[in-house]
Design a protein around this motif. Structure first.
Motif, PDB file in Angstrom:
ATOM      1  N   GLU A   1       0.841  -1.190   0.000  1.00  0.00           N
ATOM      2  CA  GLU A   1       0.000   0.000   0.000  1.00  0.00           C
ATOM      3  C   GLU A   1       0.879   1.243   0.000  1.00  0.00           C
ATOM      4  O   GLU A   1       2.068   1.184   0.337  1.00  0.00           O
ATOM      5  CB  GLU A   1      -0.937   0.018   1.207  1.00  0.00           C
ATOM      6  CG  GLU A   1      -0.241   0.040   2.543  1.00  0.00           C
ATOM      7  CD  GLU A   1      -1.202   0.055   3.712  1.00  0.00           C
ATOM      8  OE1 GLU A   1      -0.742   0.278   4.852  1.00  0.00           O
ATOM      9  OE2 GLU A   1      -2.419  -0.145   3.493  1.00  0.00           O
ATOM     10  N   VAL A   2       0.279   2.359  -0.379  1.00  0.00           N
ATOM     11  CA  VAL A   2       0.999   3.633  -0.392  1.00  0.00           C
ATOM     12  C   VAL A   2       1.293   4.047   1.052  1.00  0.00           C
ATOM     13  O   VAL A   2       0.384   4.058   1.887  1.00  0.00           O
ATOM     14  CB  VAL A   2       0.172   4.728  -1.102  1.00  0.00           C
ATOM     15  CG1 VAL A   2       0.894   6.068  -1.064  1.00  0.00           C
ATOM     16  CG2 VAL A   2      -0.123   4.321  -2.538  1.00  0.00           C
ATOM     17  N   PRO A   3       2.537   4.382   1.386  1.00  0.00           N
ATOM     18  CA  PRO A   3       2.862   4.800   2.761  1.00  0.00           C
ATOM     19  C   PRO A   3       2.036   6.017   3.181  1.00  0.00           C
ATOM     20  O   PRO A   3       1.757   6.904   2.379  1.00  0.00           O
ATOM     21  CB  PRO A   3       4.359   5.131   2.694  1.00  0.00           C
ATOM     22  CG  PRO A   3       4.870   4.362   1.525  1.00  0.00           C
ATOM     23  CD  PRO A   3       3.746   4.330   0.527  1.00  0.00           C
ATOM     24  N   HIS A   4       1.685   6.041   4.468  1.00  0.00           N
ATOM     25  CA  HIS A   4       0.874   7.142   4.994  1.00  0.00           C
ATOM     26  C   HIS A   4       1.718   8.242   5.623  1.00  0.00           C
ATOM     27  O   HIS A   4       1.176   9.288   5.994  1.00  0.00           O
ATOM     28  CB  HIS A   4      -0.120   6.610   6.031  1.00  0.00           C
ATOM     29  CG  HIS A   4      -1.071   5.584   5.489  1.00  0.00           C
ATOM     30  ND1 HIS A   4      -2.094   5.894   4.611  1.00  0.00           N
ATOM     31  CD2 HIS A   4      -1.141   4.241   5.677  1.00  0.00           C
ATOM     32  CE1 HIS A   4      -2.760   4.805   4.306  1.00  0.00           C
ATOM     33  NE2 HIS A   4      -2.202   3.776   4.936  1.00  0.00           N
TER      34      HIS A   4
ATOM     35  N   ALA B   1      -8.719   6.254  -2.698  1.00  0.00           N
ATOM     36  CA  ALA B   1      -9.018   7.684  -2.800  1.00  0.00           C
ATOM     37  C   ALA B   1      -8.155   8.472  -1.816  1.00  0.00           C
ATOM     38  O   ALA B   1      -7.878   8.011  -0.706  1.00  0.00           O
ATOM     39  CB  ALA B   1     -10.502   7.929  -2.527  1.00  0.00           C
ATOM     40  N   ASP B   2      -7.713   9.653  -2.265  1.00  0.00           N
ATOM     41  CA  ASP B   2      -6.926  10.568  -1.429  1.00  0.00           C
ATOM     42  C   ASP B   2      -5.588   9.963  -0.978  1.00  0.00           C
ATOM     43  O   ASP B   2      -5.062  10.334   0.076  1.00  0.00           O
ATOM     44  CB  ASP B   2      -7.726  11.007  -0.196  1.00  0.00           C
ATOM     45  CG  ASP B   2      -8.998  11.741  -0.564  1.00  0.00           C
ATOM     46  OD1 ASP B   2      -8.946  12.605  -1.454  1.00  0.00           O
ATOM     47  OD2 ASP B   2     -10.059  11.443   0.034  1.00  0.00           O
ATOM     48  N   ALA B   3      -5.036   9.056  -1.777  1.00  0.00           N
ATOM     49  CA  ALA B   3      -3.768   8.424  -1.406  1.00  0.00           C
ATOM     50  C   ALA B   3      -2.620   9.424  -1.357  1.00  0.00           C
ATOM     51  O   ALA B   3      -1.652   9.232  -0.619  1.00  0.00           O
ATOM     52  CB  ALA B   3      -3.442   7.299  -2.383  1.00  0.00           C
ATOM     53  N   PHE B   4      -2.726  10.509  -2.135  1.00  0.00           N
ATOM     54  CA  PHE B   4      -1.642  11.493  -2.207  1.00  0.00           C
ATOM     55  C   PHE B   4      -2.140  12.890  -1.834  1.00  0.00           C
ATOM     56  O   PHE B   4      -1.526  13.890  -2.226  1.00  0.00           O
ATOM     57  CB  PHE B   4      -1.042  11.515  -3.614  1.00  0.00           C
ATOM     58  CG  PHE B   4      -0.662  10.147  -4.123  1.00  0.00           C
ATOM     59  CD1 PHE B   4       0.498   9.526  -3.690  1.00  0.00           C
ATOM     60  CD2 PHE B   4      -1.484   9.480  -5.016  1.00  0.00           C
ATOM     61  CE1 PHE B   4       0.849   8.266  -4.150  1.00  0.00           C
ATOM     62  CE2 PHE B   4      -1.148   8.212  -5.487  1.00  0.00           C
ATOM     63  CZ  PHE B   4       0.025   7.598  -5.051  1.00  0.00           C
TER      64      PHE B   4
ATOM     65  N   GLU C   1      -9.167   3.863  -7.369  1.00  0.00           N
ATOM     66  CA  GLU C   1     -10.467   4.354  -6.929  1.00  0.00           C
ATOM     67  C   GLU C   1     -10.688   5.802  -7.376  1.00  0.00           C
ATOM     68  O   GLU C   1      -9.717   6.552  -7.557  1.00  0.00           O
ATOM     69  CB  GLU C   1     -10.589   4.261  -5.411  1.00  0.00           C
ATOM     70  CG  GLU C   1     -10.534   2.844  -4.869  1.00  0.00           C
ATOM     71  CD  GLU C   1     -10.682   2.805  -3.358  1.00  0.00           C
ATOM     72  OE1 GLU C   1     -10.842   3.894  -2.751  1.00  0.00           O
ATOM     73  OE2 GLU C   1     -10.637   1.706  -2.789  1.00  0.00           O
ATOM     74  N   PRO C   2     -11.951   6.201  -7.573  1.00  0.00           N
ATOM     75  CA  PRO C   2     -12.230   7.610  -7.878  1.00  0.00           C
ATOM     76  C   PRO C   2     -11.642   8.522  -6.804  1.00  0.00           C
ATOM     77  O   PRO C   2     -11.791   8.273  -5.617  1.00  0.00           O
ATOM     78  CB  PRO C   2     -13.762   7.665  -7.878  1.00  0.00           C
ATOM     79  CG  PRO C   2     -14.192   6.283  -8.244  1.00  0.00           C
ATOM     80  CD  PRO C   2     -13.170   5.364  -7.612  1.00  0.00           C
ATOM     81  N   GLY C   3     -10.944   9.559  -7.239  1.00  0.00           N
ATOM     82  CA  GLY C   3     -10.293  10.466  -6.297  1.00  0.00           C
ATOM     83  C   GLY C   3      -8.919   9.997  -5.867  1.00  0.00           C
ATOM     84  O   GLY C   3      -8.346  10.560  -4.921  1.00  0.00           O
ATOM     85  N   ALA C   4      -8.355   8.995  -6.566  1.00  0.00           N
ATOM     86  CA  ALA C   4      -7.039   8.482  -6.185  1.00  0.00           C
ATOM     87  C   ALA C   4      -5.965   9.557  -6.278  1.00  0.00           C
ATOM     88  O   ALA C   4      -5.003   9.560  -5.500  1.00  0.00           O
ATOM     89  CB  ALA C   4      -6.670   7.290  -7.063  1.00  0.00           C
TER      90      ALA C   4
END
Length: 267
Positions: A62-65, A86-89, A109-112
């Protein structure tokens, strides 16, 4: 004189102590800036400000937080990412280069990429498992994208979505058909979708199916209207019959005054 020397000595010690404290604070600040990098990545400072964050080949799922918010270049290539939520970045307002190549991406996802529209200029999605592109996913990105080496499925949905994508036009040449639907349209494997989409209507079959469904629906409504009209006519016929019987009964009531008038005339 001894007192003056003593004061100067203490002043010098105080200055040295303050200087040491200042150096310690600076060192702590620099150390904190370096350790602000994600635990799974390596960070380096850019000459013009911001950071380069490298998380390549780290087996990330997964993308690091905990990415630093001054990241300008982010490399997440060679990992095990299967989806971009969504909102990963969303916390990276300065990001202008993003590398997601050589992952296992099947869904975004929409809003990625929400929040990256003003800044992102380069997006690498090559060598993944993407089959389609949705405008809601990219959210109006105007970046130069690398879309090569994905098993794109060329169908009606992709044909509808393609004109709505705001990517650089050259990016869309990387959408090369791996499979297609319907099967009988004659799209060759390996042909850029943008070159054949203008000549083929991949939604024709869907339109025919929709037309049949519309005809069935219209026939159903037509049957309902006919049934209502039949009921309406029958109901009105019954009312008309009762009204006619009522009218027929009226002359018999009016005959008596006429007969009485005749008798008065005879008398």
């Amino acid at each position: 004189l001894g007192t003056v020397e003593w004061l100067l000595c203490h002043s010098l010690v105080a200055c040295l102590l303050l200087h040491s404290l200042a150096l310690g604070a600076t060192t702590t600040g620099l150390h904190g800036a370096n350790t602000g990098c994600s635990e799974s990545c390596y960070c380096s400072e850019m000459a013009d400000g911001g950071r380069v964050v490298r998380c390549s080949n780290m087996h990330l799922a997964e993308v690091p937080h905990d990415l630093p918010n001054d990241t300008r270049r982010l490399y997440l290539d060679g990992n095990l990412l299967t989806t971009i939520p969504a909102d990963a970045f969303a916390g990276l307002p300065l990001l202008n280069e993003l590398d997601l190549s050589h992952n296992e991406l099947t869904q975004m996802e929409p809003g990625a990429f929400r929040g990256l529209v003003p800044s992102l200029r380069s997006l690498d999605l090559s060598s993944n498992r993407l089959t389609t592109l949705e405008p809601e996913v990219l959210g109006g990105l105007r970046a130069q994208a690398n879309l090569t080496h994905n098993p794109w499925h060329c169908d009606c949905r992709l044909q509808v979505s393609m004109p709505r994508l705001d990517l650089e036009p050259a990016s869309l040449a990387g959408v090369v058909c791996h499979t297609s639907e319907p099967k009988d349209v004659g799209i060759d494997t390996g042909v850029p979708f943008i070159m054949v989409a203008a000549d083929l209507d991949l939604c024709a079959g869907l339109k025919r199916t929709t037309d049949v469904a519309m005809l069935v629906t219209m026939f159903g409504w037509f049957a309902m209207v006919i049934s209502y009209l039949v009921y309406y006519v029958r109901h009105n016929q019954e009312d008309a019959r009762r009204h006619l019987e009522y009218l027929k009964s009226l002359p018999s009531k009016l005959d008596r005054p006429e007969e009485s008038s005749k008798l008065s005339t005879v008398v």
